[in-house]
Design a protein around this motif. Structure first.
Motif, PDB file in Angstrom:
ATOM      1  N   ASN A  12      41.400   5.703 -48.801  1.00  0.00           N
ATOM      2  CA  ASN A  12      40.310   4.718 -48.680  1.00  0.00           C
ATOM      3  C   ASN A  12      39.102   5.236 -49.455  1.00  0.00           C
ATOM      4  N   PRO A  13      39.079   5.068 -50.755  1.00  0.00           N
ATOM      5  CA  PRO A  13      37.944   5.579 -51.535  1.00  0.00           C
ATOM      6  C   PRO A  13      36.671   4.800 -51.239  1.00  0.00           C
ATOM      7  N   GLN A  14      35.548   5.499 -51.441  1.00  0.00           N
ATOM      8  CA  GLN A  14      34.211   4.923 -51.235  1.00  0.00           C
ATOM      9  C   GLN A  14      34.030   4.399 -49.808  1.00  0.00           C
ATOM     10  N   CYS A  15      34.538   5.138 -48.859  1.00  0.00           N
ATOM     11  CA  CYS A  15      34.388   4.777 -47.443  1.00  0.00           C
ATOM     12  C   CYS A  15      33.331   5.687 -46.836  1.00  0.00           C
ATOM     13  N   ALA A  16      32.185   5.130 -46.514  1.00  0.00           N
ATOM     14  CA  ALA A  16      31.061   5.928 -46.014  1.00  0.00           C
ATOM     15  C   ALA A  16      31.370   6.551 -44.652  1.00  0.00           C
ATOM     16  N   GLU A  17      32.135   5.853 -43.806  1.00  0.00           N
ATOM     17  CA  GLU A  17      32.432   6.393 -42.477  1.00  0.00           C
ATOM     18  C   GLU A  17      33.244   7.679 -42.557  1.00  0.00           C
ATOM     19  N   LEU A  18      34.199   7.722 -43.486  1.00  0.00           N
ATOM     20  CA  LEU A  18      35.014   8.934 -43.627  1.00  0.00           C
ATOM     21  C   LEU A  18      34.187  10.088 -44.178  1.00  0.00           C
ATOM     22  N   MET A  51      27.736  16.135 -48.342  1.00  0.00           N
ATOM     23  CA  MET A  51      26.797  15.014 -48.295  1.00  0.00           C
ATOM     24  C   MET A  51      26.357  14.622 -49.703  1.00  0.00           C
ATOM     25  N   ALA A  52      26.151  15.605 -50.568  1.00  0.00           N
ATOM     26  CA  ALA A  52      25.780  15.294 -51.951  1.00  0.00           C
ATOM     27  C   ALA A  52      26.894  14.523 -52.655  1.00  0.00           C
ATOM     28  N   LYS A  53      28.149  14.956 -52.439  1.00  0.00           N
ATOM     29  CA  LYS A  53      29.268  14.222 -53.034  1.00  0.00           C
ATOM     30  C   LYS A  53      29.374  12.817 -52.451  1.00  0.00           C
ATOM     31  N   ALA A  54      29.150  12.697 -51.147  1.00  0.00           N
ATOM     32  CA  ALA A  54      29.240  11.385 -50.503  1.00  0.00           C
ATOM     33  C   ALA A  54      28.203  10.415 -51.054  1.00  0.00           C
ATOM     34  N   LEU A  55      26.981  10.914 -51.254  1.00  0.00           N
ATOM     35  CA  LEU A  55      25.935  10.044 -51.792  1.00  0.00           C
ATOM     36  C   LEU A  55      26.204   9.670 -53.245  1.00  0.00           C
ATOM     37  N   GLN A  56      26.916  10.525 -53.964  1.00  0.00           N
ATOM     38  CA  GLN A  56      27.294  10.152 -55.323  1.00  0.00           C
ATOM     39  C   GLN A  56      28.341   9.048 -55.324  1.00  0.00           C
ATOM     40  N   GLU A  57      29.271   9.115 -54.369  1.00  0.00           N
ATOM     41  CA  GLU A  57      30.331   8.100 -54.319  1.00  0.00           C
ATOM     42  C   GLU A  57      29.861   6.823 -53.638  1.00  0.00           C
ATOM     43  N   CYS A  58      28.990   6.954 -52.643  1.00  0.00           N
ATOM     44  CA  CYS A  58      28.485   5.778 -51.918  1.00  0.00           C
ATOM     45  C   CYS A  58      26.954   5.824 -51.950  1.00  0.00           C
ATOM     46  N   PRO A  59      26.332   5.506 -53.078  1.00  0.00           N
ATOM     47  CA  PRO A  59      24.873   5.680 -53.197  1.00  0.00           C
ATOM     48  C   PRO A  59      24.063   4.695 -52.375  1.00  0.00           C
ATOM     49  N   SER A 104      24.884   3.586 -49.202  1.00  0.00           N
ATOM     50  CA  SER A 104      25.328   3.601 -47.806  1.00  0.00           C
ATOM     51  C   SER A 104      24.178   4.026 -46.905  1.00  0.00           C
ATOM     52  N   GLY A 105      23.797   3.164 -45.998  1.00  0.00           N
ATOM     53  CA  GLY A 105      22.679   3.458 -45.104  1.00  0.00           C
ATOM     54  C   GLY A 105      22.984   4.555 -44.105  1.00  0.00           C
ATOM     55  N   ILE A 106      24.230   4.591 -43.577  1.00  0.00           N
ATOM     56  CA  ILE A 106      24.551   5.613 -42.574  1.00  0.00           C
ATOM     57  C   ILE A 106      24.557   7.001 -43.192  1.00  0.00           C
TER      58      ILE A 106
END
Length: 1003
Positions: free
Chosen positions: A835-841, A862-870, A872-874
């Protein structure tokens, strides 16, 4: 010998390179690496030199010159090839095994012919070039002395900086650069780790001032308000002596103070020794200040003291005189007045004032009858503090422009009270028809009778002025006002305001006659018609309201008036706010369809209703919905909008009546049936709710929503057996995944674990792609402490539903709970691949590392997550509180830039203000969050927790009621409590309190 020389040269080169980046490389390796290039180059030079030298290297200068020997063969004939150039590729001595070599003769002399002469042995006065050579040699010696020598790096200077830079040198530099780069890459990670450890050690040994006081700043949260207020100010130690009453500085009492008290009869003449000379209230006799007693009364003669002081001032001023003429240059009487006049009251540039004054003077002289020039000149002088000059100028302007109303008004404004009245009286003589001057004259009067007298005199001269009539009527009593308005409408028959004011003061019958006359005089004004309708409604004739409004539309159209729909709706809103409900509804019905295309009616009317609700005109909105339902009786969306309006702004009776009409026109609309049943159930009328659901079954057989609503109604009222029978009937007649899920849930919450497991197994046979069934199966096994079976259930569910994010989260948390952190991390990585670009995961991965104590890894994730889901509010909300406290505000600003209206980001900002004790701002951001997303239960819980700590009981109750009305269903903390099997029968308010009690202020 040659190889030995080159070996020495290469050793010097190794020292000259002095590379410290690869200390383990042997010098011999470097010599061998360079020997091939050097030998090849030397061989090429020898061969070329030998070829150019002719027959023999020695005869051509390849070594020391060979002297000819005496021989008996010298007289023989020379060989023909002697003296001829050697053939191509000829190497002398190669055939007998000799090898050529190069000497200094082949290279040439060391000094060029143009070089300066070496004069080292010249006399001291004639040394020029030699001195320079000696200086350069000294510089070289300085570079090669012991102070510039290092055991490994060699000399600091370059030994061959003066030599030519050839191609082989460039290749050698490239080789060394490649070696440097390679060795640097091999040690990069080790070096960076060492540098990081050194930096951390340095920061631990020498922390910043901000870090040294961080623990003290945290302890400030424990400081009470009394302790905070008792902290002394910064300047207390220095100003302690000044605040001491013994050293208090006293200001001399002015003479006016003594004179005032002497006049009132207060004869306190004693002196307090603690207050210095001239103090009051001393108990000792004879301590009066001598010379301050009046012989007859014993009081202080303050008049004589003042006269003596003035005499002394006059004597001092008279001494300031001109030494030539002997005349006084200072006016003693106007001295202080001149000082006051020197105080500038205008902050602008003096040169600008002078320019403006000169310009205005030119305008006045050029056109003295131009009123704005006199007004501007007077205001300029007023601004600069020269009020008297301004008055003189404006009075001169009244003489030059006696017919200018503005000049007279400006003169009245600048003059004091009595003078202003005289100016206004003079203005009335010049302009007897000026309404503004009469109004100004009335304003100058302070007595009500004088005001009335001025206005009546004005009405005698200007009887057509509506403004004068209105001003005069406002000063009168109701009866006198009615009489005056009767005269006013005769003088100003086209004034709608006067007619309406008169109608309000008259009786019902007289008001009707007044309005009829008003319609005759002003047939194009809609307000008269609307007032007439309001008059009839106020007197109980509601049946006449619609007729008057319809007649108004017809009459206005006949008189050529365009019916503006927006203006009429605004009038209806005003009627609604005034309490004229029938009038506002009649206006809405009359104009709601004017100027609208047939296909745009529904959309436009819904917007009008929302606008009326926003403006607080609820009756107008209700009238719009009623008209829309008459036009569109079979539109489910209109009925729903009307039902929600009654639910939010109406009563339960009005809602139920509307829903009864709705289900009669739209029997297939399940949501309308369910709203009606829920309304009855909330009112406590369970049998009525059951009857509504029975009628809904008849209209919608085998409807899943109605089946589940009936089950919920019975289970909420503790009728579990009836709920089971309904679910069994639903599974047989309308089997769906949700029906099976509700069946499993009912048995689970009632404690029948085996029945729940059996139903879950049966359901999965039919609906194996429904992820909630797999989740329930795993959770039931977890509740029974069967971790292996729970893991197996989750894995089977993920095979059937690989894109179900909650299933991945449940399996990961299960592994984390049993201590398998590595396996939980692997599960989340696999889930992110599926499930790419899934902020919950990503969020769960970050929290997993944070809970494990690996903060650095969590920050990296977290840095990688923000790059993939820029966006995402959560993730941004979590990133704010991953930062240290000083950086949280900056991170929150970045989050707001990326997700401006995301409720999670707004909630994070509110929590940030809460942690900083900014109560007002935190409350504003909490309100903004619940307004944007009222369905987010976490926001309501945090808001309620905040009010429990910092709010009043009224604020806490308001938050609780708003939460109950919103009925939130989402939120991480909220769902964890609301979907727990132990809380299945709890209401929204109870869940709110429970969630708020579990929130800890750890942020």
């Amino acid at each position: 010998m040659l190889l030995f020389c080159w070996s020495c040269l290469l050793l010097l080169l190794c020292h000259e390179c002095r590379s410290s980046l690869f200390p383990k490389v042997s010098v011999a390796v470097l010599v061998e690496a360079t020997m091939a290039t050097t030998a090849a180059k030397q061989t090429t030079k020898i061969v070329s030199k030998t070829n150019a030298g002719g027959a023999g290297a020695a005869a051509a200068g390849g070594g020391p010159p060979i002297m000819p020997l005496a021989s008996p063969l010298m007289g023989k004939k020379k060989k023909p090839f002697l003296g001829m150039p050697a053939p191509l590729g000829y190497v002398p001595g190669l055939g007998r095994g000799a090898t050529g070599f190069t000497t200094r003769s082949d290279i040439g002399p060391a000094r060029d012919a143009n070089d300066p002469v070496d004069d080292r042995h010249a006399p001291p006065g004639k040394r020029t070039v030699g001195d320079q050579m000696k200086k350069s040699q000294d510089d070289d010696d300085e570079d090669l002395n012991d102070t510039n020598y290092d055991e490994f790096n060699g000399y600091a200077g370059s030994l061959f900086s003066s030599g030519p830079y050839e191609k082989d040198d460039e290749e050698a530099d490239a080789i060394y650069a490649a070696l440097d780069k390679r060795m640097d890459e091999r040690r990069k990670e080790r070096r960076e780790l060492r540098e990081k450890e050194e930096i951390e050690k340095y920061r631990m040994e020498r922390p910043k001032i901000q870090q040294q006081f961080s623990d003290l700043k945290r302890k400030l949260a424990e400081v009470s308000e009394e302790e905070w207020l008792s902290i002394p100010e910064v300047g207390d130690a220095r100003n302690k002596r000044q605040r001491n009453p013994r050293y208090e500085k006293l200001t001399p009492v002015p003479d006016s103070f003594f004179s005032k008290h002497l006049q009132t009869g207060e004869n306190h003449t004693s002196v307090d020794p603690l207050q210095g000379l001239g103090g009051l209230n001393t108990p000792y006799p004879g301590s009066m200040t001598p010379g301050l007693m009046t012989p007859g009364t014993g009081e202080l003669d303050m008049r004589k003291i003042g006269q003596a002081r003035n005499t002394l001032m006059d004597m001092r001023l008279s001494q300031v005189s001109d030494s030539v003429s002997g005349q006084t240059v200072v006016d003693p009487k106007g001295y202080l007045t001149d000082l006051n006049s020197m105080i500038p009251t205008y902050g602008g540039d003096i040169s600008d004032i002078k320019k403006a004054r000169l310009l205005l003077k030119s305008v006045r002289e050029t056109n003295p009858h131009h009123p704005p020039a006199w007004i501007a000149s007077a205001r300029l002088e007023e601004v600069t503090g020269k009020l008297q000059v301004a008055r003189n100028l404006i009075m001169k302007g009244t003489e030059m422009c006696p017919k200018s109303e503005d000049v007279w008004l400006e003169a009245a404004r600048l003059q004091p009270g009595d003078t202003a009245k005289a100016v206004v009286a003079q203005a009335v003589r010049h302009l007897p028809q000026s309404v503004r001057i009469y109004i100004r004259a009335a304003e100058l009067e302070t007595d009500i009778r004088a005001k009335k007298r001025v206005l009546r005199k004005a009405l005698e001269n200007v009887s057509k002025s509506v403004r004068l009539w209105k001003t005069a009527v406002e000063l009168e009593e109701p009866e006198d006002a009615r009489i005056m308005l009767s005269r006013a409408v005769e003088c100003c028959p086209t004034s709608v305001e006067l007619w309406l004011a008169l109608a309000r003061l008259e009786t019902y019958e007289n008001a009707r006659r007044v309005l009829n006359k008003a319609r005759e005089n002003i047939p194009t004004d809609r307000h008269i018609w609307i007032t007439a309708a309001k008059l009839e409604e106020a007197n109980g004739n509601t049946q006449m309201v619609d007729k008057i409004i319809d007649r108004a539309i017809t009459s206005l159209r006949a008189n050529g008036v365009e019916i503006n729909r927006e203006q009429w709706i605004q009038d209806a809103e005003e009627c609604d706010k005034a309490g004229s409900v029938a009038t506002c509804q009649a206006v809405i019905r009359a104009v709601i369809g004017i100027g609208i295309e047939e296909e745009d009616r529904k959309h436009t009317w819904m917007e009008d209703a929302d606008s009326c609700v926003a403006h607080g005109a609820l009756e107008c909105a209700r009238a719009i919905y009623a008209h829309a339902l008459q036009v569109f009786p079979s539109k489910k969306s209109v009925w729903l909008r009307a039902a929600y309006f009654e639910k939010n702004h109406g009563t339960r009776e009005s809602l139920e009546a509307l829903l009864q009409r709705a289900v009669a026109h739209c029997p297939k609309a399940e949501v309308l049936w369910l709203m009606g049943a829920k309304s009855k159930w909330l009112a406590g009328d369970v049998p009525a709710a059951r009857s509504i659901l029975a009628l809904a079954f008849q209209a919608n057989p085998n409807s899943e929503e109605i089946w589940l609503a009936a089950v919920k109604l019975e289970s909420e009222n503790n009728e579990y057996e009836r709920a089971r029978r309904l679910l069994a009937k639903a599974r047989s007649s309308a089997p769906t995944a949700r029906v099976f899920m509700k069946s499993v849930k009912l048995e689970w919450v009632l404690g029948n674990i085996e029945a729940a497991q059996d139903l879950c197994t049966e359901a999965l046979k039919h609906y194996e792609d429904f992820p909630k069934l797999w989740m329930m199966r795993g959770q039931i096994e977890e509740q029974c402490e069967n971790m292996d079976k729970a893991r197996e259930g989750y894995n089977q569910g993920l095979k059937k539903c690989p894109h179900s994010v909650p299933l991945w989260l449940l399996l990961s948390r299960l592994e984390e709970r049993v201590g398998q952190l590595t396996r939980a991390r692997a599960i989340l990585e696999k889930a992110r691949l599926k499930n790419p670009q899934c902020a919950e995961l990503w969020l769960e991965s970050v929290r997993l590392e944070f809970r494990a104590g690996l903060k650095n890894i969590s920050n990296t994730l977290m840095a990688k997550a923000l790059q993939e889901c820029p966006s995402s509010g959560i993730l941004w909300a979590e990133a704010v509180f991953l930062e240290a406290r000083p950086q949280r505000k900056t991170k929150s600003v970045d989050a707001l830039k990326k997700c401006e209206h995301d409720p999670h980001v707004l909630l994070a900002v509110a929590k940030l203000f809460w942690s900083e004790r900014k109560i007002t701002k935190a409350r504003e951001w909490f309100l903004r969050t619940v307004k944007i997303e009222p369905d987010l239960g976490d926001a309501w819980a945090l808001f309620y927790k905040f009010e429990l700590q910092h709010g009043t009981e009224e604020q806490q109750e308001e938050v609780r009621k708003r939460c109950e009305n919103a009925e939130p269903r989402h939120g991480e903390l909220w769902c964890a409590e609301s979907k727990h099997v132990l809380n299945w029968q709890k209401k929204t308010g109870e869940i709110l309190v429970q969630v708020a009690s579990k929130i800890k202020n750890t942020f």
